[in-house]
Design a protein around this motif. Sequence first.
Motif, PDB file in Angstrom:
ATOM      1  N   TYR A  35       0.794  -1.234   0.000  1.00 19.15           N
ATOM      2  CA  TYR A  35       0.000   0.000   0.000  1.00 19.15           C
ATOM      3  C   TYR A  35       0.828   1.285   0.000  1.00 19.15           C
ATOM      4  CZ  TYR A  35      -3.376  -3.499   1.471  1.00 19.15           C
ATOM      5  OH  TYR A  35      -4.141  -4.630   1.553  1.00 19.15           O
ATOM      6  N   GLY A  36       2.074   1.210  -0.405  1.00 20.40           N
ATOM      7  CA  GLY A  36       2.925   2.402  -0.411  1.00 20.40           C
ATOM      8  C   GLY A  36       2.371   3.513  -1.282  1.00 20.40           C
ATOM      9  N   GLU A  37       1.946   3.161  -2.487  1.00 22.64           N
ATOM     10  CA  GLU A  37       1.396   4.179  -3.388  1.00 22.64           C
ATOM     11  C   GLU A  37       0.077   4.726  -2.863  1.00 22.64           C
ATOM     12  OE1 GLU A  37       1.319   3.271  -7.537  1.00 22.64           O
ATOM     13  OE2 GLU A  37       3.297   2.338  -7.458  1.00 22.64           O
ATOM     14  N   ALA A  38      -0.744   3.874  -2.286  1.00 23.82           N
ATOM     15  CA  ALA A  38      -2.028   4.327  -1.745  1.00 23.82           C
ATOM     16  C   ALA A  38      -1.821   5.274  -0.562  1.00 23.82           C
ATOM     17  CB  ALA A  38      -2.878   3.137  -1.323  1.00 23.82           C
ATOM     18  N   VAL A  39      -0.885   4.933   0.313  1.00 27.24           N
ATOM     19  CA  VAL A  39      -0.608   5.798   1.463  1.00 27.24           C
ATOM     20  C   VAL A  39      -0.010   7.119   0.984  1.00 27.24           C
ATOM     21  CG1 VAL A  39       0.759   6.054   3.571  1.00 27.24           C
ATOM     22  CG2 VAL A  39      -0.351   3.872   3.070  1.00 27.24           C
ATOM     23  N   GLY A  40       0.920   7.048   0.042  1.00 21.68           N
ATOM     24  CA  GLY A  40       1.515   8.268  -0.499  1.00 21.68           C
ATOM     25  C   GLY A  40       0.486   9.156  -1.176  1.00 21.68           C
ATOM     26  N   ALA A  41      -0.425   8.543  -1.937  1.00 23.62           N
ATOM     27  CA  ALA A  41      -1.484   9.315  -2.597  1.00 23.62           C
ATOM     28  C   ALA A  41      -2.434   9.935  -1.578  1.00 23.62           C
ATOM     29  CB  ALA A  41      -2.259   8.423  -3.566  1.00 23.62           C
ATOM     30  N   THR A  42      -2.696   9.218  -0.493  1.00 25.22           N
ATOM     31  CA  THR A  42      -3.557   9.748   0.565  1.00 25.22           C
ATOM     32  C   THR A  42      -2.911  10.963   1.218  1.00 25.22           C
ATOM     33  OG1 THR A  42      -4.495   7.565   0.977  1.00 25.22           O
ATOM     34  CG2 THR A  42      -4.723   9.205   2.738  1.00 25.22           C
ATOM     35  N   ILE A  43      -1.626  10.871   1.510  1.00 28.59           N
ATOM     36  CA  ILE A  43      -0.905  12.001   2.101  1.00 28.59           C
ATOM     37  C   ILE A  43      -0.938  13.195   1.147  1.00 28.59           C
ATOM     38  CG2 ILE A  43       1.360  12.836   2.851  1.00 28.59           C
ATOM     39  CD1 ILE A  43       1.911   9.911   3.782  1.00 28.59           C
ATOM     40  N   THR A  44      -0.743  12.929  -0.144  1.00 29.84           N
ATOM     41  CA  THR A  44      -0.769  13.995  -1.136  1.00 29.84           C
ATOM     42  C   THR A  44      -2.151  14.637  -1.217  1.00 29.84           C
ATOM     43  OG1 THR A  44       0.964  12.883  -2.385  1.00 29.84           O
ATOM     44  CG2 THR A  44      -0.329  14.524  -3.565  1.00 29.84           C
ATOM     45  N   ALA A  45      -3.208  13.836  -1.126  1.00 26.13           N
ATOM     46  CA  ALA A  45      -4.570  14.373  -1.148  1.00 26.13           C
ATOM     47  C   ALA A  45      -4.834  15.259   0.069  1.00 26.13           C
ATOM     48  CB  ALA A  45      -5.588  13.234  -1.213  1.00 26.13           C
ATOM     49  N   VAL A  46      -4.393  14.819   1.234  1.00 27.15           N
ATOM     50  CA  VAL A  46      -4.543  15.620   2.449  1.00 27.15           C
ATOM     51  C   VAL A  46      -3.763  16.933   2.300  1.00 27.15           C
ATOM     52  CG1 VAL A  46      -3.988  15.733   4.925  1.00 27.15           C
ATOM     53  CG2 VAL A  46      -5.008  13.655   3.953  1.00 27.15           C
ATOM     54  N   ASP A  47      -2.577  16.852   1.724  1.00 23.82           N
ATOM     55  CA  ASP A  47      -1.759  18.037   1.509  1.00 23.82           C
ATOM     56  C   ASP A  47      -2.452  19.018   0.565  1.00 23.82           C
ATOM     57  OD1 ASP A  47       0.542  19.670   1.762  1.00 23.82           O
ATOM     58  OD2 ASP A  47       1.340  18.845  -0.105  1.00 23.82           O
ATOM     59  N   ALA A  48      -3.035  18.520  -0.513  1.00 21.48           N
ATOM     60  CA  ALA A  48      -3.752  19.391  -1.456  1.00 21.48           C
ATOM     61  C   ALA A  48      -4.936  20.068  -0.769  1.00 21.48           C
ATOM     62  CB  ALA A  48      -4.221  18.587  -2.656  1.00 21.48           C
ATOM     63  N   PHE A  49      -5.661  19.319   0.049  1.00 21.52           N
ATOM     64  CA  PHE A  49      -6.786  19.888   0.790  1.00 21.52           C
ATOM     65  C   PHE A  49      -6.309  20.977   1.750  1.00 21.52           C
ATOM     66  CE2 PHE A  49      -9.425  19.911   4.628  1.00 21.52           C
ATOM     67  CZ  PHE A  49     -10.648  20.288   4.081  1.00 21.52           C
ATOM     68  N   LEU A  50      -5.262  20.681   2.497  1.00 18.51           N
ATOM     69  CA  LEU A  50      -4.721  21.644   3.459  1.00 18.51           C
ATOM     70  C   LEU A  50      -4.238  22.901   2.741  1.00 18.51           C
ATOM     71  CD1 LEU A  50      -3.968  22.317   6.362  1.00 18.51           C
ATOM     72  CD2 LEU A  50      -1.843  21.051   6.041  1.00 18.51           C
ATOM     73  N   GLY A  51      -3.561  22.727   1.615  1.00 17.19           N
ATOM     74  CA  GLY A  51      -3.097  23.883   0.852  1.00 17.19           C
ATOM     75  C   GLY A  51      -4.248  24.755   0.378  1.00 17.19           C
ATOM     76  N   THR A  52      -5.340  24.122  -0.049  1.00 15.18           N
ATOM     77  CA  THR A  52      -6.514  24.865  -0.492  1.00 15.18           C
ATOM     78  C   THR A  52      -7.148  25.634   0.659  1.00 15.18           C
ATOM     79  OG1 THR A  52      -6.935  23.240  -2.227  1.00 15.18           O
ATOM     80  CG2 THR A  52      -8.783  24.656  -1.588  1.00 15.18           C
ATOM     81  N   VAL A  53      -7.309  24.983   1.794  1.00 15.96           N
ATOM     82  CA  VAL A  53      -7.896  25.643   2.964  1.00 15.96           C
ATOM     83  C   VAL A  53      -7.021  26.817   3.405  1.00 15.96           C
ATOM     84  CG1 VAL A  53      -8.460  25.332   5.411  1.00 15.96           C
ATOM     85  CG2 VAL A  53      -9.151  23.608   3.743  1.00 15.96           C
ATOM     86  N   LEU A  54      -5.714  26.637   3.408  1.00 15.18           N
ATOM     87  CA  LEU A  54      -4.816  27.719   3.796  1.00 15.18           C
ATOM     88  C   LEU A  54      -4.854  28.860   2.786  1.00 15.18           C
ATOM     89  CD1 LEU A  54      -1.761  25.683   5.098  1.00 15.18           C
ATOM     90  CD2 LEU A  54      -3.382  27.020   6.452  1.00 15.18           C
ATOM     91  N   GLY A  55      -4.978  28.529   1.513  1.00 13.82           N
ATOM     92  CA  GLY A  55      -5.089  29.570   0.490  1.00 13.82           C
ATOM     93  C   GLY A  55      -6.352  30.393   0.662  1.00 13.82           C
ATOM     94  N   ILE A  56      -7.461  29.728   0.943  1.00 17.10           N
ATOM     95  CA  ILE A  56      -8.724  30.432   1.180  1.00 17.10           C
ATOM     96  C   ILE A  56      -8.617  31.300   2.425  1.00 17.10           C
ATOM     97  CG2 ILE A  56     -11.151  30.102   1.823  1.00 17.10           C
ATOM     98  CD1 ILE A  56     -11.077  27.573   0.011  1.00 17.10           C
ATOM     99  N   SER A  57      -8.031  30.755   3.478  1.00 20.88           N
ATOM    100  CA  SER A  57      -7.856  31.504   4.718  1.00 20.88           C
ATOM    101  C   SER A  57      -7.007  32.754   4.483  1.00 20.88           C
ATOM    102  CB  SER A  57      -7.204  30.619   5.780  1.00 20.88           C
ATOM    103  OG  SER A  57      -6.946  31.349   6.951  1.00 20.88           O
ATOM    104  N   SER A  58      -5.936  32.598   3.734  1.00 24.12           N
ATOM    105  CA  SER A  58      -5.055  33.727   3.437  1.00 24.12           C
ATOM    106  C   SER A  58      -5.793  34.779   2.617  1.00 24.12           C
ATOM    107  CB  SER A  58      -3.816  33.238   2.686  1.00 24.12           C
ATOM    108  OG  SER A  58      -2.990  34.319   2.340  1.00 24.12           O
ATOM    109  N   LYS A  59      -6.558  34.349   1.624  1.00 27.71           N
ATOM    110  CA  LYS A  59      -7.301  35.283   0.784  1.00 27.71           C
ATOM    111  C   LYS A  59      -8.331  36.043   1.618  1.00 27.71           C
ATOM    112  CE  LYS A  59      -9.946  35.620  -3.454  1.00 27.71           C
ATOM    113  NZ  LYS A  59     -10.506  34.932  -4.605  1.00 27.71           N
ATOM    114  N   ASN A  60      -9.048  35.332   2.487  1.00 25.42           N
ATOM    115  CA  ASN A  60     -10.038  35.983   3.343  1.00 25.42           C
ATOM    116  C   ASN A  60      -9.377  36.970   4.298  1.00 25.42           C
ATOM    117  OD1 ASN A  60     -12.129  34.595   2.158  1.00 25.42           O
ATOM    118  ND2 ASN A  60     -12.225  33.028   3.736  1.00 25.42           N
ATOM    119  N   TYR A  61      -8.233  36.613   4.827  1.00 22.12           N
ATOM    120  CA  TYR A  61      -7.504  37.504   5.729  1.00 22.12           C
ATOM    121  C   TYR A  61      -7.082  38.767   4.991  1.00 22.12           C
ATOM    122  CZ  TYR A  61      -3.880  39.362   8.783  1.00 22.12           C
ATOM    123  OH  TYR A  61      -3.123  40.182   9.565  1.00 22.12           O
TER     124      TYR A  61
END
Length: 72
Positions: A35-61
Amino acid sequence: MSNKTYDILKWIAALVLPALATLVIALAGIWGLPYGEAVGATITAVDAFLGTVLGISSKNYQAGTDETNAGE
């Protein structure tokens, strides 16, 4: 969200999670771990989500800061 929290989450999103995903995928390939690729893809998906949330937060600020400064 406080500035300190934002800075920590930004550091995690920009450095820690991409490095962790790369490490997991590489070690899984080297050692034949399941499951190395699946775990890596999951981490990448979480990272993309976090980056989006932080981008929205920064824009709102920034929008709030611009409105506050407009009245000066």
